[in-house]
Design an enzyme around this catalytic site. Structure first.
Site, PDB file in Angstrom:
ATOM      1  N   ASP A 176       0.810  -1.204   0.000  1.00  0.00           N
ATOM      2  CA  ASP A 176       0.000   0.000   0.000  1.00  0.00           C
ATOM      3  C   ASP A 176       0.848   1.261   0.000  1.00  0.00           C
ATOM      4  OD1 ASP A 176      -2.682  -0.221  -0.281  1.00  0.00           O
ATOM      5  OD2 ASP A 176      -3.167  -0.330   1.840  1.00  0.00           O
ATOM      6  N   LYS A 196      -3.073   3.604  -3.082  1.00  0.00           N
ATOM      7  CA  LYS A 196      -4.149   4.518  -3.469  1.00  0.00           C
ATOM      8  C   LYS A 196      -4.167   5.682  -2.488  1.00  0.00           C
ATOM      9  CE  LYS A 196      -7.701   1.670  -3.299  1.00  0.00           C
ATOM     10  NZ  LYS A 196      -7.184   0.374  -2.910  1.00  0.00           N
ATOM     11  N   MET A 302      -8.990   9.565   7.186  1.00  0.00           N
ATOM     12  CA  MET A 302      -8.979  10.138   5.832  1.00  0.00           C
ATOM     13  C   MET A 302      -9.803  11.426   5.754  1.00  0.00           C
ATOM     14  SD  MET A 302      -9.580   6.480   3.877  1.00  0.00           S
ATOM     15  CE  MET A 302     -10.999   6.101   4.927  1.00  0.00           C
TER      16      MET A 302
END
Length: 375
Positions: A176, A196, A302
């Site tokens: 990741d 991502k 996030m």
């Protein structure tokens, strides 16, 4: 020793040929076969590309097995419902020359289901004699295994011993964005970046699912290494479903999620006797997905780009503007930054957070007099 087996399958020209080929592998067994009438080809065509569809005959097959009118069901793998009835299990996934040589399958004008042409052998759970009988034709024994492993929040020392072990044994590692790739250099497996970040995806989720599956089909030991924990905003459930629907063995290894790491690094408890008895982990984006659960401490992942929106929503829903709020960037890393403030100040002072940041909201922040101390 098994001498006779009752079989239930569907009466379709291709399926009948496939079943006969499978049964030809067992010369010593007498098979009593019952073929149910097939449904229209239009349904079959739709199933080639739609993994969510379920063949109407499956309910009939389940009834036959549970009612003991059949010992096994042999059925196209692409039509198997997921998850399967708890009382049943797949004892074999087979491949047949009949399906490989079928011109009909080669001429489809669209991408076919990855299990097109495969058959499953289904029976009641824990039937060891039938398991043993069909193991020799089960192609799953040639498949690899996928480990969904949590790397933790970033500090390599917070990675679990088990994750370190499977990384050392891995043939291939898909890693990741939110981890230091230099930590992987000590492992011998091939390393492929699939990270991502908001607006910057090296591969989309469908591509990641597919390459994990393709690596496992080659018999490889595959590690999908995720920042934090795979099961908390890590899309681990999606990858598990995709792989298990295709009969790939999956194991999840937990990691230290960033909320726990941030709490430890800042000495801000997420629960505290007499102050907070509940905590909720929430996504901080997109705006229409931001929720305000009924919990004493709220943690938003996030949420850097939505910091002001989150603060405004919380105050509109009754939280005081003086509610303590902490914004932690790069928790556990040497570059960690911590800002403590209040909901009102986030809005009035137009405070901006950099990604990746975690947002903690609640009175536990002031338990140890941290408000203002970490600015």
């Amino acid at each position: 020793m098994i001498k006779k087996v009752k079989i239930f399958s569907r009466k379709n020209d291709l399926t009948v040929k496939q079943v006969k080929e499978v049964l030809g592998c067992f010369k010593e067994i007498t098979f009593e076969t019952d073929f149910a009438e097939a449904y229209k080809d239009e349904f079959d065509s739709r199933l080639l590309a739609d993994s969510r569809s379920q063949h109407p005959l499956m309910q009939e097959f389940v009834g036959a097995l549970l009612g003991n009118s059949a010992d096994i069901v042999i059925h196209p793998a692409k039509e198997l419902p997921y998850p399967l009835n708890d009382e049943l299990e797949v004892i074999a996934l087979t491949d047949t020359l009949v399906s490989k040589n079928s011109g009909k399958l080669k001429e489809t004008p669209f991408e076919t289901h990855p299990l097109q042409g495969n058959l499953v052998v289904i029976t009641k759970r824990n039937n060891e004699p039938l398991r043993k009988l069909f193991r020799k034709i089960d192609i799953r024994k040639n498949f690899g295994k996928v480990y969904l492993a949590g790397f933790g929040p970033g500090d390599p020392e917070l990675m679990t011993i088990k994750t370190d072990r499977v990384l050392s044994e891995a043939d291939i590692i898909f890693y990741d964005d939110l981890l230091d790739s230099s930590c992987l250099k000590k492992y011998s497996g091939e390393e492929i970046y699939v990270g991502k970040r908001k607006g910057k995806h090296s591969k989309n989720q469908d591509e990641i699912n597919r390459i994990l599956y393709e690596a496992a089909l080659k018999g490889l030991k595959v590690v999908r290494l995720k920042g934090g924990d795979a099961m908390i905003f890590g899309r681990g459930g999606e990858e598990i479903n995709y792989l298990r629907q295709r009969f790939i063995d999956v194991e999840v290894i937990p990691g230290v999620t960033s909320a726990i790491a941030a709490a430890a690094e800042t000495l801000i408890p997420l629960t505290h006797r007499g102050v907070a008895s509940s905590v909720a982990f929430c996504t901080g984006h997109p705006e229409n997905k931001i929720r305000i659960p009924d919990a004493d401490t709220l943690v938003y992942y996030m949420g850097a780009s939505s910091l002001k929106i989150i603060a405004e929503k919380l105050m509109r829903n009754g939280l005081s503007g003086d509610t303590p709020t902490a914004v932690i960037r790069n928790a556990s890393l040497p570059s960690q930054q911590v800002l403590t403030t209040t909901l009102k100040k986030i809005v009035t002072d137009n405070i901006v957070a950099e990604s990746p940041s975690l947002i903690i909201v609640g009175d536990t922040i002031k338990v140890n007099n941290y408000v203002g101390e970490l600015l």
